[in-house]
Scaffold this motif. Structure first.
Motif, mmCIF file in Angstrom:
data_model
loop_
_atom_site.group_PDB
_atom_site.id
_atom_site.type_symbol
_atom_site.label_atom_id
_atom_site.label_comp_id
_atom_site.label_asym_id
_atom_site.label_seq_id
_atom_site.Cartn_x
_atom_site.Cartn_y
_atom_site.Cartn_z
ATOM 1 N N PRO A 1 1.830 -2.446 -10.673
ATOM 2 C CA PRO A 1 0.622 -2.621 -11.366
ATOM 3 C C PRO A 1 -0.475 -1.889 -10.536
ATOM 4 O O PRO A 1 -1.643 -1.525 -11.115
ATOM 5 N N GLY A 2 -0.277 -1.594 -9.126
ATOM 6 C CA GLY A 2 -1.329 -1.361 -8.268
ATOM 7 C C GLY A 2 -1.481 0.333 -8.347
ATOM 8 O O GLY A 2 -2.307 0.751 -7.818
ATOM 9 N N CYS A 3 -0.498 0.888 -8.798
ATOM 10 C CA CYS A 3 -0.368 2.312 -8.521
ATOM 11 C C CYS A 3 -1.336 2.952 -9.890
ATOM 12 O O CYS A 3 -1.147 2.470 -10.861
ATOM 13 N N ASP A 4 -1.609 4.120 -9.661
ATOM 14 C CA ASP A 4 -2.417 5.066 -10.632
ATOM 15 C C ASP A 4 -1.620 6.167 -10.740
ATOM 16 O O ASP A 4 -1.374 7.208 -10.317
ATOM 17 N N PHE A 5 -0.896 6.108 -12.065
ATOM 18 C CA PHE A 5 -0.170 7.372 -12.778
ATOM 19 C C PHE A 5 -0.963 7.928 -13.845
ATOM 20 O O PHE A 5 -1.481 7.187 -14.406
ATOM 21 N N PRO A 6 -0.735 9.225 -13.962
ATOM 22 C CA PRO A 6 -1.174 9.758 -15.482
ATOM 23 C C PRO A 6 -0.439 9.295 -16.696
ATOM 24 O O PRO A 6 0.718 8.821 -16.452
ATOM 25 N N SER A 7 -1.203 9.217 -17.487
ATOM 26 C CA SER A 7 -0.459 8.740 -18.733
ATOM 27 C C SER A 7 -0.117 9.725 -19.673
ATOM 28 O O SER A 7 -0.687 10.942 -19.596
ATOM 29 N N PHE B 1 -0.056 12.658 -10.479
ATOM 30 C CA PHE B 1 -1.304 13.547 -10.689
ATOM 31 C C PHE B 1 -1.042 15.111 -10.353
ATOM 32 O O PHE B 1 -1.173 16.048 -11.101
ATOM 33 N N SER B 2 -0.297 14.971 -9.380
ATOM 34 C CA SER B 2 0.032 16.571 -8.597
ATOM 35 C C SER B 2 1.284 17.277 -9.377
ATOM 36 O O SER B 2 1.346 18.260 -9.152
ATOM 37 N N ALA C 1 0.926 -1.272 -0.019
ATOM 38 C CA ALA C 1 0.141 -0.204 -0.114
ATOM 39 C C ALA C 1 0.737 1.182 0.119
ATOM 40 O O ALA C 1 0.623 2.214 -0.544
ATOM 41 N N ARG C 2 1.785 1.320 0.688
ATOM 42 C CA ARG C 2 2.987 2.214 0.902
ATOM 43 C C ARG C 2 3.631 2.700 -0.363
ATOM 44 O O ARG C 2 3.849 3.858 -0.944
ATOM 45 N N ALA C 3 3.772 1.669 -1.080
ATOM 46 C CA ALA C 3 4.494 1.654 -2.326
ATOM 47 C C ALA C 3 3.556 2.561 -3.570
ATOM 48 O O ALA C 3 3.856 3.084 -4.472
ATOM 49 N N CYS C 4 2.235 2.460 -3.395
ATOM 50 C CA CYS C 4 1.315 2.806 -4.453
ATOM 51 C C CYS C 4 0.524 4.120 -3.725
ATOM 52 O O CYS C 4 -0.300 4.605 -4.321
ATOM 53 N N THR C 5 0.925 4.474 -2.491
ATOM 54 C CA THR C 5 0.167 5.546 -2.000
ATOM 55 C C THR C 5 0.904 6.782 -2.353
ATOM 56 O O THR C 5 1.978 7.083 -2.206
#
Length: 202
Positions: free
Chosen positions: A90-96, A119-120, A32-36
């Protein structure tokens, strides 16, 4: 045959549940920390960034991208391209990113590599407007966004178009006029010294 006390059975069940939850807590937080990703304000993102650039996306795909900087709002200006490190979680959400996009990116560095913006840390520029954040919200005009960042960094540097640009000195436009001006000033100084010497020989 002795019957087990109901209180002991309840206690055993509670202990089993607690240990299972504890194991889950021990296993999951690392992932979770890796993807937070904590959202940042523009000022915070600029403060933490190593480079802030207005750039066009030369290529993008498979979690990697190459940027061609147009202007540096923070960091040392370079005419070369910027390569963003892959993100593979794979669980992280980054902008494309897409080839041909113009962006304002606030880039951090890890192990000598530029990381993928969150995103920020990313604003997409198009038709004089800028959009940012997970919801791609309108962030105002491109000029206003650049002005806000410049107010924080006090920098706007355009990279040299070629390696030779900015390296040489323009003798005709710079050195010769300055040299002539210095020679004239020196000559005037000599004349004034001679005049003063006649007035006051001592």
């Amino acid at each position: 045959m002795r019957r087990r006390s109901p209180s002991l059975l309840v206690l055993a069940l509670l202990l089993t549940a607690a240990l299972s939850a504890g194991a889950a807590v021990l296993v999951r937080p690392g992932r979770a920390r890796a993807c937070t990703i904590v959202p940042q304000s523009l000022a915070e993102a600029v403060r933490d960034a190593r480079l802030v650039v207005v750039a066009s996306v030369s290529s993008a795909g498979n979690g990697a991208a190459v940027l061609q900087p147009e202007a540096y709002l923070k960091g040392t200006a370079s005419g070369g391209q910027l390569r963003l490190a892959e993100y593979t979680a794979p669980g992280c959400d980054f902008p494309s990113l897409a080839p041909g996009q113009r962006i304002l990116a606030l880039l951090s560095e890890s192990d000598g590599r530029l990381g993928w913006p969150t995103f920020s840390q990313l604003y997409v520029l198009a038709d004089g407007r800028s959009v940012g954040g997970r919801e791609q919200a309108d962030a105002g005009t491109e000029a206003a966004l650049v002005a806000r960042v410049r107010a924080l960094t006090d920098q706007y540097a355009v990279p040299a178009a070629t390696k030779d640009e900015g390296v040489g000195v323009d003798w005709r436009a710079t050195v010769v006029p300055v040299g002539l001006a210095l020679a004239v000033v020196f000559a005037i100084g000599l004349v004034l010294m001679r005049v003063w010497h006649r007035i006051d020989p001592s």
